[in-house]
Design a protein around this motif. Structure first.
Motif, PDB file in Angstrom:
ATOM      1  N   MET A 124      75.188  -3.265  49.410  1.00 19.81           N
ATOM      2  CA  MET A 124      74.216  -3.674  48.115  1.00 19.81           C
ATOM      3  C   MET A 124      72.810  -2.630  48.227  1.00 19.81           C
ATOM      4  O   MET A 124      72.004  -2.932  47.367  1.00 19.81           O
ATOM      5  N   GLY A 125      72.754  -2.096  48.636  1.00 21.24           N
ATOM      6  CA  GLY A 125      71.400  -1.513  49.691  1.00 21.24           C
ATOM      7  C   GLY A 125      71.228  -0.522  48.602  1.00 21.24           C
ATOM      8  O   GLY A 125      70.093  -0.068  48.309  1.00 21.24           O
ATOM      9  N   ARG A 126      72.083  -0.011  47.781  1.00 23.46           N
ATOM     10  CA  ARG A 126      72.149   0.984  47.208  1.00 23.46           C
ATOM     11  C   ARG A 126      72.218   0.887  45.480  1.00 23.46           C
ATOM     12  O   ARG A 126      71.430   1.773  44.741  1.00 23.46           O
ATOM     13  N   PHE A 127      71.306  -0.154  45.819  1.00 24.23           N
ATOM     14  CA  PHE A 127      71.107  -0.701  44.359  1.00 24.23           C
ATOM     15  C   PHE A 127      69.219  -0.930  44.206  1.00 24.23           C
ATOM     16  O   PHE A 127      68.814  -1.586  45.114  1.00 24.23           O
ATOM     17  N   ALA A 128      68.958   0.321  43.540  1.00 24.18           N
ATOM     18  CA  ALA A 128      66.865  -0.281  44.282  1.00 24.18           C
ATOM     19  C   ALA A 128      66.864  -1.025  43.341  1.00 24.18           C
ATOM     20  O   ALA A 128      66.752  -1.725  42.494  1.00 24.18           O
ATOM     21  N   THR A 129      65.599  -1.878  44.161  1.00 26.45           N
ATOM     22  CA  THR A 129      65.161  -2.982  43.263  1.00 26.45           C
ATOM     23  C   THR A 129      63.485  -2.859  43.596  1.00 26.45           C
ATOM     24  O   THR A 129      63.040  -1.746  44.424  1.00 26.45           O
ATOM     25  N   GLY A 130      63.181  -3.400  43.201  1.00 24.50           N
ATOM     26  CA  GLY A 130      61.462  -3.721  43.062  1.00 24.50           C
ATOM     27  C   GLY A 130      61.445  -4.946  44.075  1.00 24.50           C
ATOM     28  O   GLY A 130      62.298  -5.562  44.814  1.00 24.50           O
ATOM     29  N   VAL A 131      60.152  -5.144  45.092  1.00 27.86           N
ATOM     30  CA  VAL A 131      59.642  -5.920  46.118  1.00 27.86           C
ATOM     31  C   VAL A 131      58.247  -6.461  45.266  1.00 27.86           C
ATOM     32  O   VAL A 131      57.650  -6.341  44.792  1.00 27.86           O
ATOM     33  N   THR A 132      58.607  -7.564  46.161  1.00 28.00           N
ATOM     34  CA  THR A 132      57.804  -8.522  45.413  1.00 28.00           C
ATOM     35  C   THR A 132      57.745  -9.783  46.923  1.00 28.00           C
ATOM     36  O   THR A 132      58.739  -9.774  48.047  1.00 28.00           O
ATOM     37  N   VAL A 133      57.036 -10.688  46.861  1.00 29.95           N
ATOM     38  CA  VAL A 133      56.342 -11.365  47.263  1.00 29.95           C
ATOM     39  C   VAL A 133      56.260 -12.886  46.326  1.00 29.95           C
ATOM     40  O   VAL A 133      55.816 -13.042  45.902  1.00 29.95           O
ATOM     41  N   VAL A 134      57.193 -13.552  47.234  1.00 25.63           N
ATOM     42  CA  VAL A 134      56.512 -14.943  47.042  1.00 25.63           C
ATOM     43  C   VAL A 134      55.817 -15.811  47.305  1.00 25.63           C
ATOM     44  O   VAL A 134      56.195 -16.193  48.274  1.00 25.63           O
ATOM     45  N   THR A 135      55.474 -16.611  46.377  1.00 25.60           N
ATOM     46  CA  THR A 135      54.143 -17.765  46.894  1.00 25.60           C
ATOM     47  C   THR A 135      54.619 -18.823  47.207  1.00 25.60           C
ATOM     48  O   THR A 135      54.657 -19.338  45.355  1.00 25.60           O
ATOM     49  N   CYS A 136      53.329 -19.522  47.486  1.00 29.69           N
ATOM     50  CA  CYS A 136      53.385 -21.600  47.349  1.00 29.69           C
ATOM     51  C   CYS A 136      52.663 -21.723  47.621  1.00 29.69           C
ATOM     52  O   CYS A 136      52.658 -21.260  48.825  1.00 29.69           O
ATOM     53  N   LYS A 137      52.314 -23.091  47.402  1.00 30.34           N
ATOM     54  CA  LYS A 137      51.575 -24.050  48.074  1.00 30.34           C
ATOM     55  C   LYS A 137      51.675 -24.754  48.126  1.00 30.34           C
ATOM     56  O   LYS A 137      52.816 -26.036  47.946  1.00 30.34           O
ATOM     57  N   THR A 138      51.959 -25.467  49.845  1.00 27.98           N
ATOM     58  CA  THR A 138      51.974 -26.896  50.232  1.00 27.98           C
ATOM     59  C   THR A 138      51.062 -27.819  50.711  1.00 27.98           C
ATOM     60  O   THR A 138      49.915 -27.730  50.984  1.00 27.98           O
ATOM     61  N   GLU A 139      52.056 -28.611  51.622  1.00 27.09           N
ATOM     62  CA  GLU A 139      50.675 -29.573  52.054  1.00 27.09           C
ATOM     63  C   GLU A 139      49.535 -29.487  53.029  1.00 27.09           C
ATOM     64  O   GLU A 139      48.417 -29.610  53.626  1.00 27.09           O
ATOM     65  N   ASP A 140      50.532 -28.234  54.577  1.00 27.58           N
ATOM     66  CA  ASP A 140      50.236 -27.136  54.781  1.00 27.58           C
ATOM     67  C   ASP A 140      49.401 -26.513  54.690  1.00 27.58           C
ATOM     68  O   ASP A 140      49.527 -25.768  56.290  1.00 27.58           O
ATOM     69  N   GLY A 141      48.874 -25.184  53.399  1.00 26.91           N
ATOM     70  CA  GLY A 141      48.837 -24.568  53.282  1.00 26.91           C
ATOM     71  C   GLY A 141      49.424 -23.488  51.926  1.00 26.91           C
ATOM     72  O   GLY A 141      50.187 -24.190  51.952  1.00 26.91           O
ATOM     73  N   TYR A 142      49.137 -22.346  52.275  1.00 27.03           N
ATOM     74  CA  TYR A 142      49.515 -20.833  51.539  1.00 27.03           C
ATOM     75  C   TYR A 142      50.728 -20.734  51.851  1.00 27.03           C
ATOM     76  O   TYR A 142      50.854 -20.483  53.131  1.00 27.03           O
ATOM     77  N   HIS A 143      51.779 -20.003  51.563  1.00 26.80           N
ATOM     78  CA  HIS A 143      53.192 -19.592  52.424  1.00 26.80           C
ATOM     79  C   HIS A 143      53.926 -18.507  51.038  1.00 26.80           C
ATOM     80  O   HIS A 143      53.397 -18.501  50.261  1.00 26.80           O
TER      81      HIS A 143
END
Length: 154
Positions: free
Chosen positions: A10-29
């Protein structure tokens, strides 16, 4: 089936790189993810696949999130959110109407929850796109277990 060899395949499929972010009651993740794809244009939907055993799966459940597509010079940001934190400030958070996102990303895709599905050892989160921005900077890519640069043509 040899799971490690399947992962290598599966690593032979080139992909972009993302960071998924969200906020909850205890902060940013945030967490680094390359299991991301566009699903639908009408309505605009995207999919993020998250390991069930991670805190990220809990954070995204019924929560708005942003997919931050990284620029080619944001390797350190990707590593920070992949579990190798760097004590130096590598990024800045930016709160938006729907969620929280990272400054300087190549693109931001802000989503509200649409649906979630069982995906074996992962949870498939579909988000309805509420807003997006992008630039034309080169993208950070991932291929065969390594970060790389993509030739950028306009």
């Amino acid at each position: 089936m040899d799971v490690r060899e399947f992962r290598n395949c599966m690593g032979r499929f080139a992909t972009g790189v993302t960071v998924v972010t969200c906020k909850t009651e205890d902060g940013y993740h945030g967490f680094t993810a390359n299991s991301f794809t566009s699903v639908s244009l009408d309505p605009p939907l995207i999919l993020v696949s998250v390991d069930k055993k991670t805190k990220a799966a809990e954070y995204l459940r019924n929560n708005s999130f942003a997919v931050n597509i990284l620029q080619e010079d944001q390797h350190a940001v990707a590593m920070h959110f992949a579990g190798r934190p760097n004590e130096n400030q590598l990024f800045d958070w930016h709160e938006s109407v729907h969620t929280v996102k990272l400054d300087r990303a190549l693109a931001h895709i802000e989503c509200t929850p649409w649906a979630e599905y069982d995906g074996g050892d992962h949870v498939l989160f579909l988000g309805e796109v509420q807003d997006f921005t992008y630039t034309t900077a080169p993208a950070l890519t991932y291929y065969a277990g390594q970060f790389s640069k993509l030739e950028h043509a306009e």
